[in-house]
Design an enzyme around this catalytic site. Structure first.
Site, mmCIF file in Angstrom:
data_model
loop_
_atom_site.group_PDB
_atom_site.id
_atom_site.type_symbol
_atom_site.label_atom_id
_atom_site.label_comp_id
_atom_site.label_asym_id
_atom_site.label_seq_id
_atom_site.Cartn_x
_atom_site.Cartn_y
_atom_site.Cartn_z
ATOM 1 N N SER A 186 -6.368 -8.224 3.084
ATOM 2 C CA SER A 186 -5.218 -7.581 3.744
ATOM 3 C C SER A 186 -5.662 -6.565 4.794
ATOM 4 O O SER A 186 -5.096 -6.491 5.896
ATOM 5 C CB SER A 186 -4.298 -6.918 2.717
ATOM 6 O OG SER A 186 -5.026 -6.052 1.876
ATOM 7 N N ARG A 235 -9.561 2.489 -10.370
ATOM 8 C CA ARG A 235 -8.102 2.361 -10.224
ATOM 9 C C ARG A 235 -7.493 1.826 -11.533
ATOM 10 O O ARG A 235 -6.362 2.149 -11.878
ATOM 11 C CB ARG A 235 -7.770 1.415 -9.053
ATOM 12 C CG ARG A 235 -8.317 1.914 -7.724
ATOM 13 C CD ARG A 235 -8.133 0.891 -6.624
ATOM 14 N NE ARG A 235 -8.837 -0.359 -6.905
ATOM 15 C CZ ARG A 235 -8.732 -1.470 -6.183
ATOM 16 N NH1 ARG A 235 -7.940 -1.479 -5.113
ATOM 17 N NH2 ARG A 235 -9.400 -2.560 -6.495
#
Ligand code: CMX
Length: 434
Positions: free
Chosen positions: A240, A325
């Site tokens: 992305s 994360r």
């Protein structure tokens, strides 16, 4: 505007630094490239520059040199919140410094001014067939906004290269401000009554998203902040971020560029993995009627591998440790709803699956990535439409790629044009090497 002033103040030094490096040391060799890398998706080839984030295989993502625990501790938070302002993270990404509370609130105020989505964008989305994937709607909405690009307007009028970053910053703010609104609208259009969300200028980005989604539990405000912060940036080589950068390098504006980035995020090897992971956890729950024993889970994981499937949420192209994360989200879940069945299963999976993957001996990293638990947290708060999860990822990712686009323009990064070769050329190179 504070972001404009701060970037303008830093620019002369940055430009001098980059110009000197490229002019005086441009011939220095950074890396060798193997045939395996050329044929292997350009894995690990050092060919992109960003100062905004860096993924160290041994420690995970750092935003402007700060680890996730540091970011969560040091960035200012809204009154009564446990997770920082998303605006504080955007400031950090763009400016490279921890903002004061007032500076973070100034970014939030910019977003509040720019959050209104033009009616025609809603009309475009309403006109689409009912079964359109939410990521198609998201990418389309971003592209539909292209006509509002300040960069495109100024470029047409004629603008000097050294100010390209200024209208790009305007586009970056205008676009990121609208992402939570568009996402919430898509949610209501696909799964609810199709109401148009209202952005409350007195609340921050995260709280607005939670309220526009209609989630009543106040905890979802903090979870939204956490989710967008964690998904914002993961250096520049992921699909992305790279797609956004590549398209932007042709001087296509922020809307063209981010719409392309979202199309890449929609792929099953990238942003779609979070829903597959939740699906796997739910299949564990349903198979065993709750949290299984270690032995049952061990066997279930092997059954998945033996049927030729991957265990979603585990493994990574760059990381070689547990993704920080993942840890941040697991900590959040254990703090707020430790007894939730899926959280307990996710915890058990974290205990059992790395061992299974090690025994299988294929995955270079047997540890969990960001997707191994993100869907579980959404599920807890009642956001249970799996197809929507990649849209959430996209809202977060918009922050990172827009900060990068501003700096790519500011430092005059050129159009991307790597060189391709033929298979015969690689065979020739291989023969010569022998
Ligand atoms: N389960 C089973 N096998 C796995 C695996 C997993 N979770 N992770 C890697 N492997 C296998 C690969 O399929 C590959 O097998 P083959 O040699 O048969 O092709 C082998 O291990 C080596 O792969 P790798 O070099 O360790 O991993 P890659 O860099 O090729 O791929 C990734 C990375 C994330 C696509 C892969 O680990 C995977 O498919 N994981 C599950 C899906 C997932 O969680 N994706 C989310 C990634 C995060 C994101 O980008 O959003």
């Amino acid at each position: 505007m504070i972001l404009h002033e701060k970037i303008a103040a830093q620019l002369p030094e940055w430009r001098a630094r980059v110009t000197k490096l490229v002019k005086e040391k441009g011939e220095v060799i950074v890396d060798k490239v193997s045939i395996g890398q050329v044929y292997g998706g350009m894995r690990d080839i050092k060919s992109l520059v960003t100062d905004i984030s860096f993924v160290d295989p041994a420690t995970g993502i750092k935003f402007r040199g700060m680890s996730i625990p540091e970011v969560l501790e040091k960035l200012p938070k809204p009154e009564g919140a446990t997770i920082p302002y998303v605006g504080a993270l955007f400031y950090l990404l763009l400016i490279g410094e921890v903002p004061t509370k007032a500076e973070a609130e100034a970014v939030e105020a910019e977003w509040a001014k720019r959050a209104k989505v033009p009616a025609y964008v809603y009309d475009v989305l309403r006109a689409m067939p009912k079964d359109t994937h939410p990521m198609v709607l998201f990418s389309q909405a971003v592209l539909a906004l292209e006509g509002t690009s300040e960069f495109a307007r100024r470029y047409k009028e004629g603008m000097k290269k050294d100010v390209y970053w200024e209208p790009t910053l305007e586009d970056a703010l205008n676009l990121t401000a609208k992402l939570p609104v568009i996402a919430a609208f898509i949610y209501h259009l696909k799964y609810g009554d199709g109401k148009e969300p209202e952005y409350d200028p007195k609340a921050d980005f995260g709280a607005n998203f939670a309220r526009m989604m209609g989630v009543k539990d106040k905890g979802y405000e903090d979870l939204s902040r956490l989710y967008f912060i964690l998904h914002s940036d993961h250096e520049s080589g992921n699909v992305s971020a790279h797609a956004t950068h590549l398209v932007g390098s042709a001087l296509s504006d922020a809307y063209y560029a981010f719409s392309a980035g979202l199309n890449g995020l929609a792929g099953p090897l990238h942003g779609l993995a979070n829903q597959e992971c939740l699906g796997w956890l739910i299949s564990v729950r349903d198979q065993f009627g709750g949290v299984p024993s270690r032995e049952d889970l061990y066997k279930f994981a092997w059954d998945t591998l033996n049927s030729g499937k991957v265990i979603p949420g585990y493994g990574h192209a760059v990381l070689r440790v547990t993704d920080p994360r993942f840890t941040a989200q697991l900590d959040y879940a254990k703090q707020h709803f430790p007894e939730d069945t899926l959280v307990r299963i996710a915890e058990l999976v974290y205990d059992v699956v790395p061992q299974v993957l090690k025994e299988q001996g294929k995955a270079k990293n047997p540890a969990p990535n960001v997707d191994a638990i993100s869907g579980t947290l959404q599920y807890y708060y009642g956001v249970r439409e799996f197809d929507f999860y990649t849209v959430l990822f996209g809202v977060g990712r918009g922050l990172g790629v827009m900060a990068n686009l501003v700096w790519a323009r500011a430092l005059g990064q050129p159009i991307e044009r790597p060189k391709s070769v033929t298979t015969a050329m690689l065979e020739e190179a291989a023969a010569k090497a022998e």
